[in-house]
Design an enzyme around this catalytic site. Sequence first.
Site, PDB file in Angstrom:
ATOM      1  N   ASP A  44       0.841  -1.208   0.000  1.00 15.12           N
ATOM      2  CA  ASP A  44       0.000   0.000   0.000  1.00 15.12           C
ATOM      3  C   ASP A  44       0.876   1.259   0.000  1.00 15.12           C
ATOM      4  O   ASP A  44       0.375   2.372  -0.144  1.00 15.12           O
ATOM      5  CB  ASP A  44      -1.032  -0.006   1.132  1.00 15.12           C
ATOM      6  CG  ASP A  44      -0.428  -0.124   2.513  1.00 15.12           C
ATOM      7  OD1 ASP A  44       0.816  -0.180   2.627  1.00 15.12           O
ATOM      8  OD2 ASP A  44      -1.194  -0.154   3.489  1.00 15.12           O
ATOM      9  N   SER A  45       2.203   1.068   0.094  1.00 18.29           N
ATOM     10  CA  SER A  45       3.125   2.203  -0.078  1.00 18.29           C
ATOM     11  C   SER A  45       3.050   2.766  -1.490  1.00 18.29           C
ATOM     12  O   SER A  45       3.571   3.843  -1.752  1.00 18.29           O
ATOM     13  CB  SER A  45       4.561   1.776   0.220  1.00 18.29           C
ATOM     14  OG  SER A  45       4.954   0.773  -0.692  1.00 18.29           O
ATOM     15  N   ASP A  82      -0.777  -6.204  -0.138  1.00 21.34           N
ATOM     16  CA  ASP A  82      -1.212  -5.597   1.123  1.00 21.34           C
ATOM     17  C   ASP A  82      -2.728  -5.457   1.168  1.00 21.34           C
ATOM     18  O   ASP A  82      -3.342  -5.012   0.191  1.00 21.34           O
ATOM     19  CB  ASP A  82      -0.638  -4.173   1.239  1.00 21.34           C
ATOM     20  CG  ASP A  82       0.607  -4.116   2.092  1.00 21.34           C
ATOM     21  OD1 ASP A  82       0.848  -5.046   2.878  1.00 21.34           O
ATOM     22  OD2 ASP A  82       1.352  -3.129   1.945  1.00 21.34           O
ATOM     23  N   LYS A 112      -0.708  -9.531   2.832  1.00 22.95           N
ATOM     24  CA  LYS A 112      -0.007  -9.044   4.030  1.00 22.95           C
ATOM     25  C   LYS A 112      -0.954  -8.109   4.774  1.00 22.95           C
ATOM     26  O   LYS A 112      -1.678  -7.345   4.139  1.00 22.95           O
ATOM     27  CB  LYS A 112       1.270  -8.297   3.658  1.00 22.95           C
ATOM     28  CG  LYS A 112       1.953  -7.623   4.852  1.00 22.95           C
ATOM     29  CD  LYS A 112       3.366  -7.190   4.548  1.00 22.95           C
ATOM     30  CE  LYS A 112       3.495  -5.866   3.868  1.00 22.95           C
ATOM     31  NZ  LYS A 112       2.922  -4.719   4.624  1.00 22.95           N
ATOM     32  N   GLU A 114      -1.157  -5.599   8.535  1.00 25.52           N
ATOM     33  CA  GLU A 114      -0.363  -4.981   9.596  1.00 25.52           C
ATOM     34  C   GLU A 114      -0.951  -5.278  10.973  1.00 25.52           C
ATOM     35  O   GLU A 114      -2.170  -5.358  11.131  1.00 25.52           O
ATOM     36  CB  GLU A 114      -0.327  -3.456   9.403  1.00 25.52           C
ATOM     37  CG  GLU A 114       0.412  -3.028   8.160  1.00 25.52           C
ATOM     38  CD  GLU A 114       0.520  -1.512   8.021  1.00 25.52           C
ATOM     39  OE1 GLU A 114       0.128  -0.781   8.953  1.00 25.52           O
ATOM     40  OE2 GLU A 114       1.012  -1.078   6.964  1.00 25.52           O
ATOM     41  N   GLU A 181       9.492  -3.735  10.462  1.00 31.15           N
ATOM     42  CA  GLU A 181       9.766  -2.393   9.933  1.00 31.15           C
ATOM     43  C   GLU A 181      10.263  -1.445  11.018  1.00 31.15           C
ATOM     44  O   GLU A 181       9.626  -1.295  12.069  1.00 31.15           O
ATOM     45  CB  GLU A 181       8.512  -1.822   9.256  1.00 31.15           C
ATOM     46  CG  GLU A 181       8.774  -0.427   8.686  1.00 31.15           C
ATOM     47  CD  GLU A 181       7.750   0.063   7.676  1.00 31.15           C
ATOM     48  OE1 GLU A 181       6.846  -0.703   7.281  1.00 31.15           O
ATOM     49  OE2 GLU A 181       7.890   1.229   7.265  1.00 31.15           O
TER      50      GLU A 181
HETATM   51  O1  KIV Z   1       3.538  -1.115   1.635  1.00 32.07           O
HETATM   52  C1  KIV Z   1       4.724  -1.451   1.672  1.00 32.07           C
HETATM   53  O2  KIV Z   1       5.514  -1.184   0.762  1.00 32.07           O
HETATM   54  C2  KIV Z   1       5.190  -2.174   2.834  1.00 32.07           C
HETATM   55  C3  KIV Z   1       6.659  -2.261   3.025  1.00 32.07           C
HETATM   56  C4  KIV Z   1       7.106  -1.045   3.735  1.00 32.07           C
HETATM   57  C5  KIV Z   1       7.061  -3.493   3.709  1.00 32.07           C
HETATM   58  O3  KIV Z   1       4.417  -2.626   3.620  1.00 32.07           O
END
Ligand code: KIV
Length: 257
Positions: A44-45, A82, A112, A114, A181
Site C-alpha cells: 500500500d506504499s 497488502d 499481508k 499490519e 519495519e
Molecule cells: O507497503 C509497503 O511497501 C510495505 C513495506 C514497507 C514493507 O508494507
Amino acid sequence: MVVTTQKLIQWKQQGRSIVALTAWDYAIAQLLDAAGVDLILVGDSMSVILGYETTLPITLDEMLYHAKAVRRGVKRALIVVDLPFLTYQESLQQAMHSAGSVLKETGAQAVKLEGGYPAMVETIARLVQAGIPVMGHVGLTPQSVHQLGLRQQGKTQESAERILNEAIALEQAGVFAIVLEHIPTDLALQITQKLSIPTIGIGAGIHCDGQVLVTSDVLGLAERHPPFAKVYTNLRDTITQAVQDYALEVRERKFPS
Ligand code: KIV
C-alpha cells in the site's frame, strides 16, 4: 523455479537471504522479476506513486487493479498484496472477503496485513485455516501513522517485548513470513533467531532473513524517502532530463529527424 511460501521457509533454514521489493504495475513487475527478485510486494506504499500523503486512503479496488497488472508481469517471484487500511480490521468476515478477493481476482499467492497481538492474531489464524497464506507486519506499521508517527519502534524494553511477543503470536497463528519495519537491529536479530519463519526487514538491520525496500525509493522516483531506504539511482533526474531533451528537440524541430 517458481518461488513459493514453503521455499522462503526452506531458504531461511539454508541461510539464503530473501530479496523483496514492491511493485505497482506490469512494467516494473516484469523488470523486478526478470532481475531475480524473490518476493514482489504490491504494497500500500504505492500510495506515494498515486499521490496520496499516507497509506490510509488507498482502496481495495485500487490494490486489486494494480495487483492484476503486477501479476501479468511476473513469472517467478512470489506475489504478496497488502490489505489496505480498514479492509480487514472491522471483522473476520471483512478480512476473509478482502483477502479472498485478492487471491481470487488477482492471481497473487498471499496477502499481508499490519499489526499483531491481540487484535490480528485470531483473524490471521482463521485466514490461514481457510487456505490463505498471510504475511505479518510488525514494528512501524504505517497504517497507524496517526498513532505511532513514522518513528522507530521497539526502543524501550516494554515496546521491544511487545513486538517480540507479537511476532511469536503471529508465527503461532500461521504467517509464512513477517515484515519487521523500523526497529532496532538487536531486536530484529532476537526475533529472527526466535522464529522458524523468515523475517523480512525494512529499516531493521542486517540480521533479518531477507530485506524489502519500496521500489520508488530504490529508483529515486519518490519526492522523499525514509532514513533507512537506500536510493540506488535517481530516476527523477533521469526522467526530467529525458523529457527536457525531447521538449527541446520538438521545439527546435530537430525531432523527428
Ligand atoms: O507497503 C509497503 O511497501 C510495505 C513495506 C514497507 C514493507 O508494507
